[in-house]
Design a protein around this motif. Structure first.
Motif, short mmCIF file in Angstrom:
data_model
loop_
_atom_site.label_atom_id
_atom_site.label_comp_id
_atom_site.label_asym_id
_atom_site.label_seq_id
_atom_site.Cartn_x
_atom_site.Cartn_y
_atom_site.Cartn_z
N VAL A 4 -46.57 27.42 1.23
CA VAL A 4 -47.34 26.24 1.12
C VAL A 4 -46.42 25.00 2.14
N ALA A 5 -47.15 24.39 3.00
CA ALA A 5 -46.59 23.52 3.69
C ALA A 5 -47.05 21.98 3.30
N CYS A 6 -45.94 21.06 2.70
CA CYS A 6 -46.06 20.22 2.15
C CYS A 6 -45.57 18.90 2.69
N ASP A 7 -46.36 17.75 2.98
CA ASP A 7 -45.80 16.57 3.31
C ASP A 7 -45.74 15.41 2.20
N ILE A 8 -44.33 14.99 1.77
CA ILE A 8 -44.09 14.18 0.65
C ILE A 8 -44.01 12.71 1.40
N GLY A 9 -45.02 12.09 1.49
CA GLY A 9 -45.16 10.71 1.80
C GLY A 9 -44.73 9.75 0.59
N THR A 10 -44.68 8.49 1.16
CA THR A 10 -43.96 7.58 0.16
C THR A 10 -45.31 7.15 -0.75
N SER A 11 -46.63 7.06 0.06
CA SER A 11 -47.82 6.84 -0.66
C SER A 11 -48.59 7.99 -0.86
N THR A 12 -48.72 9.10 0.02
CA THR A 12 -49.53 10.07 -0.22
C THR A 12 -48.61 11.38 -0.04
N VAL A 13 -49.30 12.46 -0.57
CA VAL A 13 -48.66 13.70 -0.47
C VAL A 13 -49.81 14.88 -0.33
N ALA A 14 -49.51 15.73 0.74
CA ALA A 14 -50.76 16.32 1.37
C ALA A 14 -50.15 17.96 1.60
N SER A 21 -59.11 26.48 -5.46
CA SER A 21 -60.44 26.40 -4.34
C SER A 21 -60.24 27.68 -3.41
N ALA A 22 -59.14 28.13 -3.26
CA ALA A 22 -59.01 29.25 -2.25
C ALA A 22 -58.80 30.57 -3.15
N ARG A 23 -59.01 30.65 -4.57
CA ARG A 23 -58.95 31.56 -5.36
C ARG A 23 -57.52 32.36 -5.15
N VAL A 24 -56.43 31.70 -5.16
CA VAL A 24 -55.35 32.43 -4.85
C VAL A 24 -54.49 32.14 -6.14
N SER A 25 -53.67 32.89 -6.58
CA SER A 25 -52.78 33.04 -7.72
C SER A 25 -51.59 32.22 -7.55
N LEU A 26 -50.98 31.42 -8.21
CA LEU A 26 -49.86 30.60 -7.95
C LEU A 26 -48.76 31.42 -7.87
N SER A 27 -48.71 32.39 -8.60
CA SER A 27 -47.46 33.41 -8.43
C SER A 27 -47.33 34.13 -7.32
N ASP A 28 -48.46 33.89 -6.27
CA ASP A 28 -48.32 34.63 -5.26
C ASP A 28 -47.61 33.63 -4.01
N ILE A 29 -47.58 32.29 -4.49
CA ILE A 29 -46.65 31.67 -3.29
C ILE A 29 -45.36 31.71 -3.65
N TYR A 30 -44.42 32.11 -2.51
CA TYR A 30 -43.30 32.27 -2.47
C TYR A 30 -42.45 31.41 -1.63
N TYR A 31 -43.07 30.72 -0.84
CA TYR A 31 -42.34 29.80 0.01
C TYR A 31 -42.95 28.34 0.29
N ALA A 32 -42.10 27.54 0.18
CA ALA A 32 -42.64 26.13 0.27
C ALA A 32 -41.85 25.61 1.55
N SER A 33 -42.49 24.86 2.60
CA SER A 33 -41.84 24.02 3.54
C SER A 33 -42.27 22.66 3.25
N VAL A 34 -41.15 21.90 3.27
CA VAL A 34 -41.32 20.48 2.52
C VAL A 34 -40.71 19.36 3.79
N SER A 35 -41.47 18.43 3.89
CA SER A 35 -40.96 17.38 4.87
C SER A 35 -41.29 16.19 4.11
N GLY A 36 -40.76 15.20 4.30
CA GLY A 36 -40.69 13.93 3.87
C GLY A 36 -39.46 12.86 4.41
N ASN A 37 -39.55 11.79 3.99
CA ASN A 37 -38.39 10.70 4.44
C ASN A 37 -37.12 10.96 3.59
#
Lengths: 645, 645
Positions: A220-230, A292-308
């Motif tokens: 999962v690639a995740c942008d943690i913004g002060t207002s929004t998270v995507a 929505s993608a019919r993916v099991s959460l336990s199949d997610i092994y890596y997160a790349s997170v960016s944010g201030n």
């Protein structure tokens, strides 16, 4: 307790109802007869009501998902909205347990900008070149059964096989994997699928399952913004984005900007609360994208997170206090790889989290990740300028050999906050707008719905159009005579009419006020003057910039011409400008795809020199000079000057 | 439920009492009027009663710590014992909630063999040479305050200081430490104490506290035996043992030997139960040792654990099943470093656990650690033989260049189990014994109390004395005529009287039976024949052995002369024998002291070749030949032969 008191207590209990607010998942008990607005205030939720609860401004619109309620009729709400369960919080009496959604904070729908088309278009312009080599890999193998002659331990046989068949040395195996190893290697005659987390130092087995086919592995690639998270949910075997989700950062109820969040965290247990809120926000999005993608959460092994820097501190539950106290020292800039179970992300418990490194307290991992989306680090000759114009504006100038950065406090105007008709670049937002000769607006709305408001790119267009058509002067003040016919005045508010209520989604006139315009000018002025100062520090003129990269929440279609006309961007050759969108998210995605980008982004953070603008005496002059349209010195903007000759 | 049933239920509930058994911490509810023996059986506790509960054998002695009870008078118990709360479980009726201790399983008191005296005496004979260099280190430093000019992050400033002042590179910092870093570096003007866990690859900061003095750091060396668990609490700054504790392994209630434990683990949740029991055993000992040494448990950062392969699997909650199923494959032999919080040890949550590596399913980390206590790996010329004669006997022969090992099922006789008068080498155990001309025993008791029984070294002496004085023949059978006066017969038991009941602690005659003697001979025969087979496989004669190292629970003072007389040890020059005691614990301690020993013990495990005796056709013949005193071939024991000429 005497009888009367007891009766009173029972009575009180009888008449308390529970109101649950979405998307915050906050519940509050409140006596019957109180309004939803009062409940929201008691729950400290950011529900505005500029008329003070008289039912006239329409700010406090909510959607009631379930439960009965008594509503007073209100002119501020169309019948159609009422039929969809919309109500004004101040005019709605609680007479049941309710579930109420604040539509202002509803889940956002971002468009995936990191699709294959993007890469085809921008391949030559990205430092973090697309190259599928994620640090998390899935491997299928068959372990030979042990015999009396070959009775090495299960772990040793696995290591031997990985070494022999895949040349993987320096292996280690996580403790939870060891617990299931014996059964896993026997259940399907030695057929197993393993997940490896690979670093330069060693490869760690983070999963083993009996399987005849290769186990799926997602990131999962995740942008943690002060207002929004995507976030993007990514298949790490082919690099495809299979799901995307975004929403407001639930921390928003604890303060709208970084400083107020840091202040909020100073009381006991509040840091934990902020941490829990952002983790909850991400977990909701993860669940949504995975479903929505019919993916099991336990199949997610890596997160790349960016944010201030502050967002990353809160995400990791680290003390943010010293970020805002001189000399502005964060706990860390480079974040070690963290285990998902330690942070509480709803992905595989053995998963890993990488956070893009910060440069300092005010230039964060959103910027370093964002730079991956530019060619700034590929070409040592050409000078690029990167600008992320969010609530805090950050700018970087340089090339492969050197990088300088600074930050400015721009305000959230271009993200749609603090502007009466502003909104993020989501469904219902006007993203491009033109005024015709009569001052009537022609516009495009995201997802082709009725207009709800204007996102950043729409606001840039509007300001430019008002200026070019002479409705406002160079100070941003209305030309009363010219603008007279389009100026409306209602409920203490006065402004230029963009769209009539009968044609807008909320049934309210869309207007832009004097105050809104000043706000936009201050924001563009802060960005331009920071830009100007940074170049002076680098000893460069604007025309020495080869490429100008713009990131941030403007929307999909920033009109560069208009951005120059208002003096947000310098008056350079138009083909030098490139709009990146949410480059923080895109950078996080690039890091997910290839571990080389992780090294790359760490190198970027090491290389950048930070310049503090607030201690520069000349900065205030630069800023003041930029509070005009397009600028005090019209000569800096020859193409705009031409329009007025 | 009708009235009668309900009444019955109430009645039943009214008359149920809770009996808590120590040291197992097991509680059971049992109807009033039942005996403590019945309660113990219901709780599946290993409380023996060879007379079947008639109150005559005295086996089921317990000590009642609290609660009221009704006891029948019993001749098997002295008034003095009764006054101390001792009672026969079969003769004691439950009429209250009780706390009952089984004295047979009470905490053991082991003598520390790893004191400085030991090192002075054995320095030249230890492979794991004493050299204080533990992997966990405490460092005190003062971090300069950050300024606007030097505003690196807290983590970076800490890393920089460790690099500059202590030349520590390749640093990483654990996530829980990051959470407290900001406050820790500010609370005492930058004065902090940190704890590092150092490996070849990197150094990890596992603790940081504001402090003006160096933080204390402790380690624990722990031997997990199938029957007993023993540990040393060690100050890692000076290597001193500050506390010592030992007790029965609480798993004993689930089976007395490895095979029965593995079988027990096969039902659902039973593996977890075994894991919990051994962790609970260690935690009790940790608490006891820490309390007596006034050490905080949270100051313990490192554990060095040794044990046989099954014990290590159960300790780590790993499936043990395939250890006993052909082809005897454990999950692992070399155990990665594990975090204390993952296993549940009551030490600092950031602490680390190292387990000595196994060679295979039947030669475990107790042996590899034990080898550190010999010079076997220092001298490439001289041949050493190491033998650990526990319930399972393990033998190793070799030198620096090669090592061969085998295992044999010796039985727990020398650990005091399965022998009527046997007991571990703890308070009250006869550790050395002689018979005078009248066959009366003269003996030393550990801690100079009244005698409770005989530990391994006492049993070796006794067997040798009975043989040499002609009370038993070479088959181990009593010479009826010679032994007549000392043979007593009581309650279906008949044996040689060692001590009269009036002089013994439990008030019962100490006797050794025919059956006990057969048991001891089988055990010594298994050990000697394994030894003999191993040498044949290595192509060596006994006289080519330069040193013979003996480990195991014999007690402090194994009489080598007597061990040769019974044919447990070969008839070699007496100065070739060295008694090591609990070498598994001592080895774990050596590993704690110096990380070089960790590498050393891993190398040992890699180097050893395992030989399976059960598939050797000649082994059975060897074994049968060894079931005589000292051996079928008297010529193998010339010094013993001489006694009978």
């Amino acid at each position: 307790m005497n009888r009367i008191m007891r009766n009173k207590k029972i009575q009180k209990e009888k008449h308390e109802f529970r109101v649950k607010f979405l998307p915050f998942d906050t519940s509050i008990d409140i006596p019957s007869g109180k309004s939803i607005l009062e409940a929201a205030k008691k729950a400290s939720l950011p529900l505005k009501a500029s008329c003070g609860g008289k039912g006239t401004c329409g700010d406090c619109i909510v959607q009631i998902i379930s439960g009965n309620y008594k509503k007073k009729p209100s002119a501020a709400l169309s019948d159609q909205l009422v039929s969809q369960g919309y109500a004004l919080a101040c005019q709605t009496e609680i007479s049941d347990n309710l579930v109420v959604e604040l539509p202002q904070f509803k889940e956002l729908s971002i468009k995936s900008i990191a699709d294959s088309r993007f890469f085809d278009e921008h391949k030559g312009n990205i430092s973090g070149i697309y190259e599928l080599d994620p640090p998390v890999k899935t491997i299928k193998l068959k372990l030979p059964s042990p015999t009396l002659e070959d009775n090495y331990s299960d772990l040793k046989r696995l290591e031997r096989e990985l070494q022999k068949k895949f040349s993987i040395n320096n292996l280690s195996c996580e403790y939870p994997v060891l617990k299931k190893l014996a059964h896993a290697v026997r259940e399907k005659q030695g057929n197993i699928s393993i997940i490896l987390f690979m670093s330069k130092e060693q490869s760690t087995i983070i999963e083993v399952v009996p399987a005849l086919t290769k186990k799926k592995v997602y990131g999962v690639a995740c942008d943690i913004g002060t207002s929004t998270v995507a976030l993007h949910l990514v298949n790490l075997q082919d690099g495809k984005i299979e799901g995307t989700a975004s929403s407001y950062n639930q921390q928003i109820k604890c303060g709208e900007d970084i400083i107020s969040r840091i202040n909020y965290a100073q009381k006991p247990r509040r840091l934990q609360e902020l941490h829990d809120l952002v983790v909850m926000t991400i977990n909701h999005l993860l669940e949504k994208a995975a479903e929505s993608a019919r993916v099991s959460l336990s199949d997610i092994y890596y997160a790349s997170v960016s944010g201030n820097t502050t967002m990353i501190h809160l995400f990791l539950n680290l003390e943010p206090r010293y970020i805002r106290e001189e000399p502005y020292v964060p706990t860390l800039n480079q974040v070690p790889i963290v285990h998902s179970r330690d942070v509480g992300l709803n992905m595989n418990h053995g998963g890993r989290i990488f956070c893009s490194p910060s440069v300092g307290s005010y230039v964060g991992g959103d910027i370093t990740a964002g730079l991956l989306c530019t060619p700034i680090l590929r070409d040592s000759e050409k000078i690029s300028l990167f600008i992320d114009a969010g609530t805090n504006g950050e700018l970087v100038v340089g090339n492969k050999d050197w990088l300088i950065t600074c930050a400015c406090s721009a305000g959230p105007a271009f993200e749609g906050s603090g502007i009466k008709c502003g909104m993020p670049a989501t469904e219902g937002a006007i993203e491009n707008i033109k005024l015709n000769q009569n001052g009537l607006a022609e516009y495009n709305v995201i997802d082709n719905t009725k207009s709800k408001g204007l996102c950043g790119s729409g606001l840039v267009d509007l300001l430019a159009e008002l200026f070019v058509h002479g409705y406002i002067d160079r100070h941003g003040k209305f030309h009363e005579k010219k603008a007279k016919e389009r100026i409306v005045e209602k409920e203490n508010e006065r402004g230029f009419l963009i769209e009539e209520g009968k044609k807008s989604f909320w049934g309210k006139d869309l207007i832009i006020t004097d105050n809104d315009i000043s706000n936009l000018i201050r924001t563009k002025g802060a960005v331009f003057s920071a830009c100007s100062m940074l170049l002076k520090k680098a000893g460069l003129r604007f025309d020495e910039i080869d490429s100008f990269y713009i990131a941030g929440g403007f929307g999909q279609h920033l009109n560069v011409e208009n951005a120059i006309r208002i003096g947000l961007l310098p008056d350079l050759r138009r083909d030098k400008f490139h709009y990146l969108g949410n480059s923080s998210l895109l950078g996080a995605y690039l890091i997910l795809l290839s571990d080389k980008n992780k090294d790359f982004v760490n190198k970027i953070a090491d290389k950048i020199t930070y310049i503090e603008l607030n201690t520069e005496p000349a900065y205030m002059n630069e800023y003041t000079a930029a509070l005009f349209l397009p600028h005090t010195e019209m000569d800096l903007f020859p193409s705009v000057k031409k329009l007025f000759i």
